[in-house]
Design an enzyme around this catalytic site. Structure first.
Site, PDB file in Angstrom:
ATOM      1  N   ARG A 124       0.834  -1.206   0.000  1.00  0.00           N
ATOM      2  CA  ARG A 124       0.000   0.000   0.000  1.00  0.00           C
ATOM      3  C   ARG A 124       0.871   1.259   0.000  1.00  0.00           C
ATOM      4  O   ARG A 124       0.454   2.334  -0.410  1.00  0.00           O
ATOM      5  CB  ARG A 124      -0.964   0.031   1.195  1.00  0.00           C
TER       6      ARG A 124
ATOM      7  N   TYR B  36     -13.749  18.963 -16.908  1.00  0.00           N
ATOM      8  CA  TYR B  36     -14.181  17.575 -17.049  1.00  0.00           C
ATOM      9  C   TYR B  36     -15.388  17.281 -16.145  1.00  0.00           C
ATOM     10  O   TYR B  36     -15.392  17.625 -14.957  1.00  0.00           O
ATOM     11  CB  TYR B  36     -12.998  16.683 -16.692  1.00  0.00           C
TER      12      TYR B  36
ATOM     13  N   ASP C 109      -4.618  19.643 -14.604  1.00  0.00           N
ATOM     14  CA  ASP C 109      -4.936  18.372 -15.254  1.00  0.00           C
ATOM     15  C   ASP C 109      -4.412  18.468 -16.692  1.00  0.00           C
ATOM     16  O   ASP C 109      -4.955  19.198 -17.514  1.00  0.00           O
ATOM     17  CB  ASP C 109      -6.461  18.167 -15.219  1.00  0.00           C
TER      18      ASP C 109
ATOM     19  N   LYS D 262      -5.652   7.645 -20.653  1.00  0.00           N
ATOM     20  CA  LYS D 262      -5.824   8.288 -21.953  1.00  0.00           C
ATOM     21  C   LYS D 262      -4.524   8.208 -22.762  1.00  0.00           C
ATOM     22  O   LYS D 262      -4.052   7.126 -23.021  1.00  0.00           O
ATOM     23  CB  LYS D 262      -6.303   9.723 -21.743  1.00  0.00           C
TER      24      LYS D 262
HETATM   25  C1  PLP Z   1     -10.587  10.791 -18.163  1.00  0.00           C
HETATM   26  C2  PLP Z   1     -10.229  12.057 -17.520  1.00  0.00           C
HETATM   27  C3  PLP Z   1     -10.142  12.168 -16.115  1.00  0.00           C
HETATM   28  C4  PLP Z   1     -10.453  11.006 -15.213  1.00  0.00           C
HETATM   29  O1  PLP Z   1      -9.581   9.945 -15.397  1.00  0.00           O
HETATM   30  P1  PLP Z   1      -9.998   8.423 -15.067  1.00  0.00           P
HETATM   31  O2  PLP Z   1      -8.743   7.678 -15.360  1.00  0.00           O
HETATM   32  O3  PLP Z   1     -11.147   8.069 -15.937  1.00  0.00           O
HETATM   33  O4  PLP Z   1     -10.357   8.399 -13.618  1.00  0.00           O
HETATM   34  C5  PLP Z   1      -9.783  13.381 -15.576  1.00  0.00           C
HETATM   35  N1  PLP Z   1      -9.543  14.451 -16.357  1.00  0.00           N
HETATM   36  C6  PLP Z   1      -9.607  14.395 -17.693  1.00  0.00           C
HETATM   37  C7  PLP Z   1      -9.317  15.617 -18.490  1.00  0.00           C
HETATM   38  C8  PLP Z   1      -9.971  13.205 -18.320  1.00  0.00           C
HETATM   39  O5  PLP Z   1     -10.056  13.162 -19.664  1.00  0.00           O
END
Ligand code: PLP
Length: 399
Positions: free
Chosen positions: A61, A115, A188, A213
């Site tokens: 963990r 998002y 982000d 992504k």
């Molecule tokens: C997909 C996404 C998230 C969330 O990510 P997960 O891996 O699905 O939890 C956050 N911010 C952006 C811009 C995203 O495209």
């Protein structure tokens, strides 16, 4: 070293700190370590690892060698003092905001256009826990400056490229404002990736990725990452040891495997996207295209300041002439190769309808006010031969 080179080499071939006798060979790529606990010949060493006097593993963990390798790789790409691999992008975002708010005013400043799941998390998780969100128009830096002065937030949150209209706020200026006010900025960077911009170099305190992504890129792993400056790395690791949102070693391995080719994939995706955007702009059934390479893009100045030259991302949004929900459904059902599914950043091209997916929770009037009309679709452009992408879009647009 160049980013393309780092993506291939960083994090691999680490020699165990203590294993001199076994160090004659090391695996070429970081293996999957499934063990949940780690053993030392002398219990004194385990004691020192627990006390953080010695680097090393104790319990999974807290971390494991596969995650360490992945974290080192992403740190090499984004800069910063270190990274924490989390089990999803949302978990990473949750960690970053929580760490920023330790000892700070529990007020979050966030963009109105962000998002969808992030809006949900701020409203459904942070708000009930006493951290209020103030929403501002991040496309207007003076509105951000005024909100910082008025609300004295404990953290500022933003995205490099905002979904789905692909607006690019002035991160370089917002980072300066945040630093002047002593407020940590969390960015982000999922849509842009470190190939296009590295927010820590512009003054952000933490960068968050959905590894799901572009970085992993193959539509087969869910993961997240926080990369932090020195100030936030320790608290991030401490919080993580307690809450345990960390990535599993199998997913860490898959992410690392994906990241080795991310820069090459992203370069191709950006070049395909640019061609797709230009082609769509000339299509008789398309009203309007949103893409950062457009010289008339409302944020062209920010794009020139923030993005690596010649890279504009691989997301393209466009408005279909005279279309409403039934026509968009028909268009998506007519696709033969482009995948009409959620998510983005994968090797295959995908099409998403924001009105039923990412922005489903918003009332139609609210969506329209944000400029997200019912004829808007979003493309995540993949690495296929561009003529095949264009041919499929063309037959679907004319069907
Ligand atoms: C997909 C996404 C998230 C969330 O990510 P997960 O891996 O699905 O939890 C956050 N911010 C952006 C811009 C995203 O495209």
């Amino acid at each position: 070293m160049n980013l393309y080179t780092k993506a291939v080499h960083a994090g691999d071939r680490k020699r165990p700190a203590s294993g001199d006798n076994q160090a004659a060979w090391v695996p070429v790529t970081a293996p999957i370590h499934t063990a949940t606990s780690f053993f030392y010949n002398d219990i004194d060493n385990l004691d020192k690892v627990f006390a953080k006097e010695l680097p090393g593993q104790s319990y999974s963990r807290y971390g494991n060698p596969t995650n360490d390798a992945l974290e080192e790789l992403v740190t090499a790409l984004e800069g910063g003092a270190g990274s924490l691999a989390c089990c999803s992008g949302m978990a990473a975002l949750h960690m970053a905001i929580n760490v920023a708010l330790i000892d700070r005013r529990r007020v979050i400043l966030a963009p109105k256009l962000i998002y969808g799941a992030t809006i949900g998390m701020l409203n459904k998780v942070f708000e009930p826990a006493g951290a209020e969100t103030v929403w501002a128009d991040f496309d207007d830096p003076s509105a951000v400056e005024a909100a910082i002065a008025e609300h004295r937030p404990g953290v500022i949150l933003m995205e490099t490229i905002a979904n789905p209209l692909l607006r690019v706020p002035a991160m370089h200026r917002i980072a300066k404002m945040a630093n002047a006010a002593g407020v940590p900025l969390v960015v982000d960077n999922t849509f842009a990736t470190p190939l296009i911009t590295r927010p820590l170099e512009l003054g952000a305190s933490m960068v968050v990725h959905s590894l799901t992504k572009y970085l992993s890129g193959h539509g087969d792993v869910l993961g997240g990452m926080v990369t932090a400056s020195e100030e936030f790395l320790g608290p991030l690791r401490d919080l993580s040891r307690t809450v345990g949102f960390i990535l599993g070693p199998f997913e860490a391995y898959l992410s690392m495997r994906g990241i080795k080719s991310f820069a090459v994939r992203m370069e191709r995706q950006c070049s395909n996207a640019r061609k797709v955007a230009e082609w769509l702009a000339a299509h008789p059934n398309v009203d309007r295209v949103h893409y950062p390479a457009d010289p008339k893009h409302p944020d062209a100045e920010n794009i020139a300041a923030i993005f690596a030259e010649g890279f504009y991302g691989a997301m393209v949004s466009f408005e279909v002439k005279g279309a409403g929900r039934p026509e968009i459904f028909h268009l998506m059902n007519s696709l033969k190769m482009v995948v009409p599914a959620t998510s983005l950043g994968d090797v295959h091209t995908m099409m998403l309808y924001p009105a039923i997916a990412s922005h489903r929770e918003l009332a139609p009037k609210h969506r329209a006010r944000l400029g997200i009309h019912d004829n808007l679709v979003r493309l995540s452009v993949g690495i296929e031969a561009v003529e095949d992408i264009l041919a499929d879009l063309d037959q679907a647009l004319r069907s």
